[in-house]
Scaffold this motif. Structure first.
Motif, PDB file in Angstrom:
ATOM      1  N   TRP A 216       0.832  -1.194   0.000  1.00 29.27           N
ATOM      2  CA  TRP A 216       0.000   0.000   0.000  1.00 29.27           C
ATOM      3  C   TRP A 216       0.873   1.253   0.000  1.00 29.27           C
ATOM      4  CZ3 TRP A 216      -2.504   2.514   4.743  1.00 29.27           C
ATOM      5  CH2 TRP A 216      -3.448   3.460   4.342  1.00 29.27           C
ATOM      6  N   LEU A 217       1.933   1.238   0.790  1.00 25.47           N
ATOM      7  CA  LEU A 217       2.836   2.385   0.861  1.00 25.47           C
ATOM      8  C   LEU A 217       3.430   2.682  -0.512  1.00 25.47           C
ATOM      9  CD1 LEU A 217       4.452   4.337   2.881  1.00 25.47           C
ATOM     10  CD2 LEU A 217       6.275   2.666   2.649  1.00 25.47           C
ATOM     11  N   TYR A 218       3.904   1.648  -1.191  1.00 25.64           N
ATOM     12  CA  TYR A 218       4.469   1.856  -2.511  1.00 25.64           C
ATOM     13  C   TYR A 218       3.423   2.401  -3.479  1.00 25.64           C
ATOM     14  CZ  TYR A 218       8.892  -0.518  -1.505  1.00 25.64           C
ATOM     15  OH  TYR A 218      10.119  -0.867  -1.019  1.00 25.64           O
ATOM     16  N   ARG A 219       2.216   1.893  -3.353  1.00 29.44           N
ATOM     17  CA  ARG A 219       1.165   2.360  -4.255  1.00 29.44           C
ATOM     18  C   ARG A 219       0.860   3.834  -4.007  1.00 29.44           C
ATOM     19  NH1 ARG A 219      -3.637  -1.338  -3.711  1.00 29.44           N
ATOM     20  NH2 ARG A 219      -2.323  -2.875  -4.713  1.00 29.44           N
ATOM     21  N   LEU A 220       0.807   4.252  -2.751  1.00 33.02           N
ATOM     22  CA  LEU A 220       0.599   5.662  -2.424  1.00 33.02           C
ATOM     23  C   LEU A 220       1.725   6.506  -3.008  1.00 33.02           C
ATOM     24  CD1 LEU A 220      -0.499   5.445   1.328  1.00 33.02           C
ATOM     25  CD2 LEU A 220      -1.934   6.083  -0.601  1.00 33.02           C
ATOM     26  N   CYS A 221       2.952   6.004  -2.915  1.00 25.71           N
ATOM     27  CA  CYS A 221       4.091   6.762  -3.438  1.00 25.71           C
ATOM     28  C   CYS A 221       4.001   6.895  -4.957  1.00 25.71           C
ATOM     29  CB  CYS A 221       5.404   6.071  -3.066  1.00 25.71           C
ATOM     30  SG  CYS A 221       5.797   6.130  -1.306  1.00 25.71           S
ATOM     31  N   VAL A 222       3.606   5.829  -5.627  1.00 28.02           N
ATOM     32  CA  VAL A 222       3.480   5.890  -7.088  1.00 28.02           C
ATOM     33  C   VAL A 222       2.441   6.948  -7.468  1.00 28.02           C
ATOM     34  CG1 VAL A 222       2.673   4.599  -9.092  1.00 28.02           C
ATOM     35  CG2 VAL A 222       4.266   3.534  -7.513  1.00 28.02           C
TER      36      VAL A 222
ATOM     37  N   GLN B  52       1.503   9.605  -5.666  1.00 23.99           N
ATOM     38  CA  GLN B  52       2.007  10.947  -5.369  1.00 23.99           C
ATOM     39  C   GLN B  52       3.047  11.384  -6.393  1.00 23.99           C
ATOM     40  OE1 GLN B  52       0.828  13.125  -3.299  1.00 23.99           O
ATOM     41  NE2 GLN B  52      -0.661  11.639  -2.562  1.00 23.99           N
ATOM     42  N   ALA B  53       3.854  10.458  -6.838  1.00 22.22           N
ATOM     43  CA  ALA B  53       4.852  10.800  -7.852  1.00 22.22           C
ATOM     44  C   ALA B  53       4.170  11.208  -9.159  1.00 22.22           C
ATOM     45  CB  ALA B  53       5.785   9.615  -8.088  1.00 22.22           C
ATOM     46  N   ARG B  54       3.109  10.490  -9.478  1.00 24.14           N
ATOM     47  CA  ARG B  54       2.374  10.817 -10.703  1.00 24.14           C
ATOM     48  C   ARG B  54       1.770  12.218 -10.583  1.00 24.14           C
ATOM     49  NH1 ARG B  54      -1.278   6.565 -11.021  1.00 24.14           N
ATOM     50  NH2 ARG B  54       0.447   5.327 -11.794  1.00 24.14           N
ATOM     51  N   ARG B  55       1.234  12.546  -9.430  1.00 27.99           N
ATOM     52  CA  ARG B  55       0.630  13.867  -9.240  1.00 27.99           C
ATOM     53  C   ARG B  55       1.681  14.966  -9.318  1.00 27.99           C
ATOM     54  NH1 ARG B  55      -3.429  12.552  -4.184  1.00 27.99           N
ATOM     55  NH2 ARG B  55      -4.958  11.415  -5.409  1.00 27.99           N
ATOM     56  N   ALA B  56       2.846  14.688  -8.750  1.00 23.16           N
ATOM     57  CA  ALA B  56       3.912  15.694  -8.801  1.00 23.16           C
ATOM     58  C   ALA B  56       4.356  15.914 -10.241  1.00 23.16           C
ATOM     59  CB  ALA B  56       5.095  15.247  -7.940  1.00 23.16           C
ATOM     60  N   ARG B  57       4.425  14.834 -11.007  1.00 27.32           N
ATOM     61  CA  ARG B  57       4.815  14.974 -12.413  1.00 27.32           C
ATOM     62  C   ARG B  57       3.780  15.796 -13.161  1.00 27.32           C
ATOM     63  NH1 ARG B  57       5.239   9.546 -12.605  1.00 27.32           N
ATOM     64  NH2 ARG B  57       7.170   8.981 -11.592  1.00 27.32           N
ATOM     65  N   LEU B  58       2.532  15.573 -12.866  1.00 24.59           N
ATOM     66  CA  LEU B  58       1.464  16.311 -13.540  1.00 24.59           C
ATOM     67  C   LEU B  58       1.563  17.794 -13.200  1.00 24.59           C
ATOM     68  CD1 LEU B  58      -1.084  16.216 -15.261  1.00 24.59           C
ATOM     69  CD2 LEU B  58      -2.404  15.791 -13.199  1.00 24.59           C
TER      70      LEU B  58
ATOM     71  N   LEU C 215      17.637   6.417 -15.351  1.00 22.76           N
ATOM     72  CA  LEU C 215      16.218   6.190 -15.075  1.00 22.76           C
ATOM     73  C   LEU C 215      15.345   7.231 -15.769  1.00 22.76           C
ATOM     74  CD1 LEU C 215      16.267   5.325 -11.248  1.00 22.76           C
ATOM     75  CD2 LEU C 215      15.747   3.771 -13.118  1.00 22.76           C
ATOM     76  N   SER C 216      15.894   8.430 -15.945  1.00 24.62           N
ATOM     77  CA  SER C 216      15.088   9.487 -16.560  1.00 24.62           C
ATOM     78  C   SER C 216      14.733   9.167 -18.017  1.00 24.62           C
ATOM     79  CB  SER C 216      15.830  10.822 -16.498  1.00 24.62           C
ATOM     80  OG  SER C 216      16.992  10.767 -17.303  1.00 24.62           O
ATOM     81  N   ARG C 217      15.428   8.191 -18.600  1.00 22.99           N
ATOM     82  CA  ARG C 217      15.112   7.809 -19.983  1.00 22.99           C
ATOM     83  C   ARG C 217      13.912   6.884 -20.068  1.00 22.99           C
ATOM     84  NH1 ARG C 217      19.712   8.965 -23.020  1.00 22.99           N
ATOM     85  NH2 ARG C 217      20.780  10.636 -21.913  1.00 22.99           N
ATOM     86  N   LEU C 218      13.505   6.377 -18.934  1.00 15.70           N
ATOM     87  CA  LEU C 218      12.399   5.426 -18.936  1.00 15.70           C
ATOM     88  C   LEU C 218      11.069   6.160 -18.846  1.00 15.70           C
ATOM     89  CD1 LEU C 218      13.837   2.861 -16.365  1.00 15.70           C
ATOM     90  CD2 LEU C 218      13.993   2.779 -18.841  1.00 15.70           C
ATOM     91  N   SER C 219      10.028   5.527 -19.368  1.00 16.60           N
ATOM     92  CA  SER C 219       8.693   6.083 -19.197  1.00 16.60           C
ATOM     93  C   SER C 219       8.289   5.886 -17.738  1.00 16.60           C
ATOM     94  CB  SER C 219       7.705   5.385 -20.126  1.00 16.60           C
ATOM     95  OG  SER C 219       7.506   4.049 -19.696  1.00 16.60           O
ATOM     96  N   GLU C 220       7.184   6.510 -17.366  1.00 15.48           N
ATOM     97  CA  GLU C 220       6.739   6.434 -15.969  1.00 15.48           C
ATOM     98  C   GLU C 220       6.481   4.996 -15.566  1.00 15.48           C
ATOM     99  OE1 GLU C 220       3.209   8.738 -15.114  1.00 15.48           O
ATOM    100  OE2 GLU C 220       2.677   7.328 -13.518  1.00 15.48           O
ATOM    101  N   LYS C 221       5.824   4.244 -16.443  1.00 18.67           N
ATOM    102  CA  LYS C 221       5.473   2.859 -16.087  1.00 18.67           C
ATOM    103  C   LYS C 221       6.717   1.992 -16.040  1.00 18.67           C
ATOM    104  CE  LYS C 221       0.778   3.085 -17.888  1.00 18.67           C
ATOM    105  NZ  LYS C 221      -0.171   2.653 -18.925  1.00 18.67           N
TER     106      LYS C 221
ATOM    107  N   GLU D 119       1.050  -6.160  -8.277  1.00 22.15           N
ATOM    108  CA  GLU D 119      -0.066  -5.732  -7.434  1.00 22.15           C
ATOM    109  C   GLU D 119       0.007  -4.226  -7.174  1.00 22.15           C
ATOM    110  OE1 GLU D 119      -0.196  -8.001  -3.849  1.00 22.15           O
ATOM    111  OE2 GLU D 119      -1.746  -6.720  -2.960  1.00 22.15           O
ATOM    112  N   ILE D 120       1.213  -3.737  -6.929  1.00 25.78           N
ATOM    113  CA  ILE D 120       1.368  -2.304  -6.658  1.00 25.78           C
ATOM    114  C   ILE D 120       1.000  -1.486  -7.884  1.00 25.78           C
ATOM    115  CG2 ILE D 120       3.111  -0.512  -6.231  1.00 25.78           C
ATOM    116  CD1 ILE D 120       4.579  -2.637  -4.519  1.00 25.78           C
ATOM    117  N   LEU D 121       1.453  -1.953  -9.033  1.00 26.71           N
ATOM    118  CA  LEU D 121       1.229  -1.199 -10.264  1.00 26.71           C
ATOM    119  C   LEU D 121      -0.102  -1.532 -10.911  1.00 26.71           C
ATOM    120  CD1 LEU D 121       4.809  -1.421 -11.805  1.00 26.71           C
ATOM    121  CD2 LEU D 121       3.806   0.414 -10.447  1.00 26.71           C
ATOM    122  N   ARG D 122      -0.819  -2.450 -10.282  1.00 21.45           N
ATOM    123  CA  ARG D 122      -2.150  -2.828 -10.788  1.00 21.45           C
ATOM    124  C   ARG D 122      -2.062  -3.271 -12.247  1.00 21.45           C
ATOM    125  NH1 ARG D 122      -5.976  -0.627  -6.921  1.00 21.45           N
ATOM    126  NH2 ARG D 122      -5.043   1.097  -5.776  1.00 21.45           N
TER     127      ARG D 122
END
Lengths: 389, 197
Positions: B87-93, B95-101, B140-146, B166-169
């Motif tokens: 769950w913690l990792y999923r929350l972090c993913v 939040q990271a997506r929101r920060a990128r947006l 890592l910056s060369r990789l897509s978000e997923k 499971e974390i990445l659904r």
């Protein structure tokens, strides 16, 4: 399901160089974290939300609701102002219909205040966890009779309105008025050509780039902030003008004390002060920087930098050893270097035993580029210890 | 080494795992000391993970706060039924997506308002020596978000494939595909950075 066998091998799970690099990077990513401060900030957030009685989610819904209300009101007003073919009177029995722009008194009387029932439930989104969940605040429900609605207000009859001119005529009139106004005003100067200061620097014209940044920096806002910061970098890295770079950063700090780049500016300032030999100023500003988020991230490096300043510029070996000890505790890639430097300070202070312990710790670290030198120091210290009466 | 900050643990030890249900129950019951222990245990994991996902240091504090506010707020729903680390990792993913947006929006605005695309403005102080981190971050910056999320969770956090999926659904097959491409791009980017240095 384990990883299929036909997949490329995992770099981290192997012992080759890439795996070692990833492991080292993992350590560096985890370095410099101030967990205690982070927890305090979380507590402050929870406390402040409890005091306000609202949450970010509740505030968002409120904002969205009020925004929608404002938009709806604007659309109604716009429609009413363009379609003036009937007069409408609000009354207690008749439903509200489109009307002309209301007078200020009418507008004030008909302005709706969302009642308590309409406001999003704020307490409902407060923490569901009983651990930190504040008691649900008791809200006074506003009796419906106190809510101000158009139905409750009786307005005087509005005078009948004249049928307006067709829209086409109005458009022509407006256009003519605009042309007349434009003719009276002096011609606006064409917009200045876009300034690409970075391109000037890349093209090998750093002085031109510097002037370009200075022009942008004379403005305001984020644009000026960025220009000042870039100007400082240009002076430091390309023009070799550390004093000029520091002057630009000083101007930034004076003009934009809460600017978006204030932390980066603070870091750059410390580096420049060291370069200029202004040790006391560098120590003072690095101490302030250590209390900031960026400073906490780079705490190990800052402590090593401070230790070196104490050691070389001020010859204060006790203070230097203390700074290196702090850096050593933080670990990370500079942990071993800090251990070594601490050992040298202790050795110079005459504390051979503590110096030996530091050198032994250094040799136990995975990466020890100074291993040969440290072994020599250990041998020398051990020999001195044996020779001492 | 006394007081040394530990590296991020790639998995819970058996002792920690056996204590998790108790700690969570104590948190749910309102034990403030338990909340403190929970934060102390998971904050380094979350913060280091968010850095690996490419979060700027300026966003790191806010993102970590949001992760733990979410955690504190909704922990009661767990009741030990799922692994809190997942769950913690999923929350972090998230939040990271929101920060990128948010960055994407602000960069777009900056491009509209300024003379050109915003350059890299954060200067690199000369005394910073986090070389490995910089090299890995660049690759890592060369990789897509997923791809980045999959790579970081599997290769750097060391989580098993099933947990990562499971974390990445996503399905495990999808995960292996993303990892395949991520590794190729990552290796190429790393080799390119070695050529330049």
């Amino acid at each position: 399901m384990t990883e299929p066998s036909n997949r490329p091998p995992s770099p981290l799970r192997g012992e080759h160089e890439l795996g070692a690099l990833l492991r080292e990077a993992n350590e560096q990513y985890a370095a410099g974290l101030d967990e205690a401060s982070a927890y305090r900030r979380v507590q402050e957030q929870l406390t402040s939300r409890h005091a306000r009685g609202s949450t970010r989610f509740g505030a968002r819904r409120t904002t969205a609701f009020l925004g929608g209300l404002a938009l709806a009101g604007a659309l109604v007003w716009l429609k009413a102002s363009t379609k003036l073919d009937e007069s409408i009177v609000f009354g207690p029995e008749e439903p509200a219909r489109a009307r002309s722009a209301p007078s200020p008194d009418e507008q004030a009387l008909t302005e709706r205040v969302p009642s308590a029932e309409e406001a999003p439930s704020e307490a409902a989104t407060v923490s569901e966890s009983p651990a930190l969940a504040p008691p649900e605040p008791k809200r006074e429900s506003v009796p419906p009779s106190r809510a101000v609605t158009p139905r409750a207000v009786k307005l005087p009859e509005a005078p009948p309105l004249e049928v307006p001119a067709p829209e086409e005529t109005k458009t022509t009139e407006r256009a003519e008025a605009a042309e007349a106004e434009a003719a009276e005003q002096p011609k606006a100067e064409p917009p200045a050509p876009e300034l690409d200061c970075m391109q000037m620097a890349r093209d090998g014209a750093p002085r031109q780039a510097e002037s370009c940044f200075a022009t942008l920096a004379s403005g305001a806002g984020l644009r000026a902030e960025m220009a000042l910061h870039e100007m400082a970098r240009l002076r430091r890295d390309v023009l070799g003008d550390a004093r000029g770079a520091l002057a630009a950063l000083s101007e930034y700090r004076q003009r934009f004390p809460r600017g978006s780049l204030r932390h980066e500016v603070a870091l750059s300032r410390v580096e420049l002060l060291v370069r200029l030999g202004r040790t006391r100023d560098a120590l003072r500003e690095s101490e302030e920087l250590l209390t900031s988020p960026v400073g906490r991230v780079r705490a190990a490096e800052l402590h090593v930098l401070r230790g070196n300043m104490y050691r070389t510029a001020l010859s204060d070996l006790n203070a230097a050893a203390a700074e290196f000890a702090r850096a050593e505790r933080l670990g990370g890639p500079l942990g071993a270097e800090a251990t070594y430097l601490r050992g040298t300070c202790l050795e110079a202070l005459g504390d051979g035993r503590a110096a030996l312990e530091a050198y032994e710790r250094y040799l136990s670290t995975p990466r020890r580029p100074r291993a040969a030198e440290v072994r020599q120091r250990i041998a020398a210290l051990s020999g001195s210890a044996r020779a001492a009466p | 080494m006394d007081g040394m900050v530990r590296a991020v643990a790639s998995s819970l030890t058996e002792a920690e795992a056996s204590r998790q249900p108790t700690l969570l129950l104590q948190c749910i019951e309102g034990d403030r000391a338990a909340w403190r222990r929970l934060h102390r245990q998971y904050y380094p994991v979350a913060a280091a993970f968010l850095r690996k996902l490419g979060l700027d240091e300026r966003d790191l504090d806010d993102a970590c706060q949001d992760v733990f506010l979410q955690m504190f707020r909704y922990l009661a729903r767990f009741r030990g039924e799922a692994d809190p680390k997942t769950w913690l990792y999923r929350l972090c993913v998230t939040q990271a997506r929101r920060a990128r947006l948010r960055h994407s929006i602000s960069n777009t605005l900056a491009r509209l308002l300024l003379s050109g695309p915003p350059e890299t403005l954060v200067s690199a102080p000369g005394f910073c020596e986090r070389t490995a981190e910089r090299r890995i971050t660049l690759a890592l910056s060369r990789l897509s978000e997923k791809e980045r999320s999959a790579f970081v969770l599997y290769e750097m956090e060391g989580l098993p494939g099933k947990q990562v999926a499971e974390i990445l659904r996503c399905k495990e097959a999808t995960l292996w595909r993303r990892l395949h491409y991520a590794r190729q791009i990552f290796r190429d980017a790393l080799e390119a950075s070695e050529t330049l240095t």
